[in-house]
Design a protein around this motif. Sequence first.
Motif, PDB file in Angstrom:
ATOM      1  N   ASN A 183       0.856  -1.202   0.000  1.00  0.00           N
ATOM      2  CA  ASN A 183       0.000   0.000   0.000  1.00  0.00           C
ATOM      3  C   ASN A 183       0.879   1.236   0.000  1.00  0.00           C
ATOM      4  O   ASN A 183       1.830   1.312   0.802  1.00  0.00           O
ATOM      5  CB  ASN A 183      -0.854   0.054   1.272  1.00  0.00           C
ATOM      6  CG  ASN A 183      -1.886  -1.059   1.320  1.00  0.00           C
ATOM      7  OD1 ASN A 183      -2.789  -1.117   0.503  1.00  0.00           O
ATOM      8  ND2 ASN A 183      -1.735  -1.973   2.287  1.00  0.00           N
ATOM      9  N   TYR A 185       0.381   5.193   0.680  1.00  0.00           N
ATOM     10  CA  TYR A 185      -0.463   6.315   1.103  1.00  0.00           C
ATOM     11  C   TYR A 185       0.298   7.568   0.662  1.00  0.00           C
ATOM     12  O   TYR A 185       1.361   7.882   1.225  1.00  0.00           O
ATOM     13  CB  TYR A 185      -0.656   6.294   2.619  1.00  0.00           C
ATOM     14  CG  TYR A 185      -1.278   4.991   3.120  1.00  0.00           C
ATOM     15  CD1 TYR A 185      -2.641   4.872   3.326  1.00  0.00           C
ATOM     16  CD2 TYR A 185      -0.474   3.872   3.367  1.00  0.00           C
ATOM     17  CE1 TYR A 185      -3.203   3.683   3.773  1.00  0.00           C
ATOM     18  CE2 TYR A 185      -1.031   2.675   3.814  1.00  0.00           C
ATOM     19  CZ  TYR A 185      -2.396   2.590   4.007  1.00  0.00           C
ATOM     20  OH  TYR A 185      -2.941   1.409   4.448  1.00  0.00           O
ATOM     21  N   HIS A 195     -11.658  -2.938   8.268  1.00  0.00           N
ATOM     22  CA  HIS A 195     -11.778  -4.279   7.681  1.00  0.00           C
ATOM     23  C   HIS A 195     -10.964  -5.258   8.527  1.00  0.00           C
ATOM     24  O   HIS A 195     -10.171  -4.850   9.391  1.00  0.00           O
ATOM     25  CB  HIS A 195     -11.264  -4.287   6.237  1.00  0.00           C
ATOM     26  CG  HIS A 195      -9.772  -4.084   6.149  1.00  0.00           C
ATOM     27  ND1 HIS A 195      -9.183  -2.853   6.341  1.00  0.00           N
ATOM     28  CD2 HIS A 195      -8.762  -4.960   5.931  1.00  0.00           C
ATOM     29  CE1 HIS A 195      -7.870  -2.984   6.242  1.00  0.00           C
ATOM     30  NE2 HIS A 195      -7.590  -4.257   5.994  1.00  0.00           N
ATOM     31  N   ASP A 197      -8.468  -8.805   7.786  1.00  0.00           N
ATOM     32  CA  ASP A 197      -7.860  -9.596   6.714  1.00  0.00           C
ATOM     33  C   ASP A 197      -8.382 -11.017   6.883  1.00  0.00           C
ATOM     34  O   ASP A 197      -7.698 -11.887   7.439  1.00  0.00           O
ATOM     35  CB  ASP A 197      -6.334  -9.523   6.799  1.00  0.00           C
ATOM     36  CG  ASP A 197      -5.835  -8.107   6.560  1.00  0.00           C
ATOM     37  OD1 ASP A 197      -6.513  -7.349   5.844  1.00  0.00           O
ATOM     38  OD2 ASP A 197      -4.775  -7.755   7.098  1.00  0.00           O
ATOM     39  N   HIS A 261      -9.307  -3.414  11.624  1.00  0.00           N
ATOM     40  CA  HIS A 261      -8.289  -2.364  11.645  1.00  0.00           C
ATOM     41  C   HIS A 261      -8.480  -1.397  10.486  1.00  0.00           C
ATOM     42  O   HIS A 261      -9.172  -1.699   9.518  1.00  0.00           O
ATOM     43  CB  HIS A 261      -6.877  -2.958  11.640  1.00  0.00           C
ATOM     44  CG  HIS A 261      -6.580  -3.881  10.498  1.00  0.00           C
ATOM     45  ND1 HIS A 261      -6.748  -5.248  10.572  1.00  0.00           N
ATOM     46  CD2 HIS A 261      -6.122  -3.647   9.259  1.00  0.00           C
ATOM     47  CE1 HIS A 261      -6.399  -5.799   9.419  1.00  0.00           C
ATOM     48  NE2 HIS A 261      -6.026  -4.851   8.599  1.00  0.00           N
ATOM     49  N   ARG A 273       3.716   7.292   2.772  1.00  0.00           N
ATOM     50  CA  ARG A 273       4.012   6.123   3.620  1.00  0.00           C
ATOM     51  C   ARG A 273       3.783   4.859   2.800  1.00  0.00           C
ATOM     52  O   ARG A 273       2.806   4.771   2.040  1.00  0.00           O
ATOM     53  CB  ARG A 273       3.084   6.107   4.824  1.00  0.00           C
ATOM     54  CG  ARG A 273       3.096   4.781   5.582  1.00  0.00           C
ATOM     55  CD  ARG A 273       2.128   4.828   6.747  1.00  0.00           C
ATOM     56  NE  ARG A 273       2.168   3.607   7.534  1.00  0.00           N
ATOM     57  CZ  ARG A 273       1.272   2.631   7.455  1.00  0.00           C
ATOM     58  NH1 ARG A 273       0.264   2.714   6.608  1.00  0.00           N
ATOM     59  NH2 ARG A 273       1.384   1.562   8.215  1.00  0.00           N
TER      60      ARG A 273
HETATM   61  O1  LIG Z   1      -1.297   0.395   6.045  1.00  0.00           O
HETATM   62  C1  LIG Z   1      -1.468  -0.346   6.990  1.00  0.00           C
HETATM   63  O2  LIG Z   1      -0.784  -0.269   8.009  1.00  0.00           O
HETATM   64  C2  LIG Z   1      -2.587  -1.354   6.969  1.00  0.00           C
HETATM   65  C3  LIG Z   1      -2.838  -1.991   5.643  1.00  0.00           C
HETATM   66  C4  LIG Z   1      -3.974  -2.953   5.689  1.00  0.00           C
HETATM   67  O3  LIG Z   1      -4.784  -2.914   6.568  1.00  0.00           O
HETATM   68  C5  LIG Z   1      -4.138  -3.976   4.667  1.00  0.00           C
HETATM   69  O4  LIG Z   1      -3.361  -3.983   3.686  1.00  0.00           O
HETATM   70  O5  LIG Z   1      -5.037  -4.823   4.802  1.00  0.00           O
END
Ligand SMILES: O=C(O)CCC(=O)C(=O)O
Length: 290
Positions: A183, A185, A195, A197, A261, A273
Amino acid sequence: MEDKRRRARVQGAWAGPIRSRGASHSAVGSQCSGIHNLPASIGEPRGSKEQSVAKLQFVFKEPAEVTRRVPEPRVIDKAGVYDISTSAAGVSRLRVFPSFIVPKEADWMFEQLQKEIPWSQKTNFRQDGFYQEPRLTAWYGELPYTYSRTMMQPNPHWHPLLTMLKDHIEEVTGYTFNSLLCNLYRNDKDSIDWHSDSEPSLEKCPVIASLSFGDTRTFQMRKKPGPEEHGDYTYVERVHIPLDHGALLLMEGATQEDWQHRVPKEYHSREARINLTFRRVFPEHSGMRR
Ligand SMILES: O=C(O)CCC(=O)C(=O)O
């Protein structure tokens, strides 16, 4: 934070019998077979001097004010092992390694990953239609990955730096991973919503290793409410973990079963990030829907 809720409660109670001249209603009742035990005033003979004047008095009480507090989030910002809950599903355990990658190496890795990962913006679907994810992503793994009803195609071409990081995490944690969701950001406006995982392809109780680079963002967790809360998250326990440059967070046990989370948008400006979430995807379920 305090939330006061006035609730409809029984607004009084039947106080015990007030008796005179030692008359005992229960003695009468117990001697007269076939006579049902009725409230004292109903079973008494009228006009007798010896009659019991036992009465039940209704005492009015003010409705009770029930105060439920919204719990303050527990902040975890130090290295350690944290068992955040225990349920029928098991223990939800977090391991936090704040400087898993030392800052100088993390700086170099962040630059490489930002430049060399094939980032793209994914379109997802939810009840109110299609939307663009507020972040960029990339997927690595022999198998596809499906979440939010869309699929990320298999990508077996691991960047050497990602393979090196995976090996290092496996060595330290003792777990093995075969897939990675990346990810990016771009700034404070990018985020990921609540959500777990818990896609079927991850099977039960997946272990997720999450490695962060770049600006610090708060990883927020909230416990899934019990059935008595009817889906209301107002009073659930919360955990906040500031994830810094080079920090590793390991989620184990029932964490995905019992908690959700997110990484929310920020009100103050944030630089980019990158977050790498290493997972283990199982072939028999890959491609199934969340
Ligand atoms: O960016 C994060 O710390 C969490 C990413 C996340 O929740 C995910 O990829 O499922």
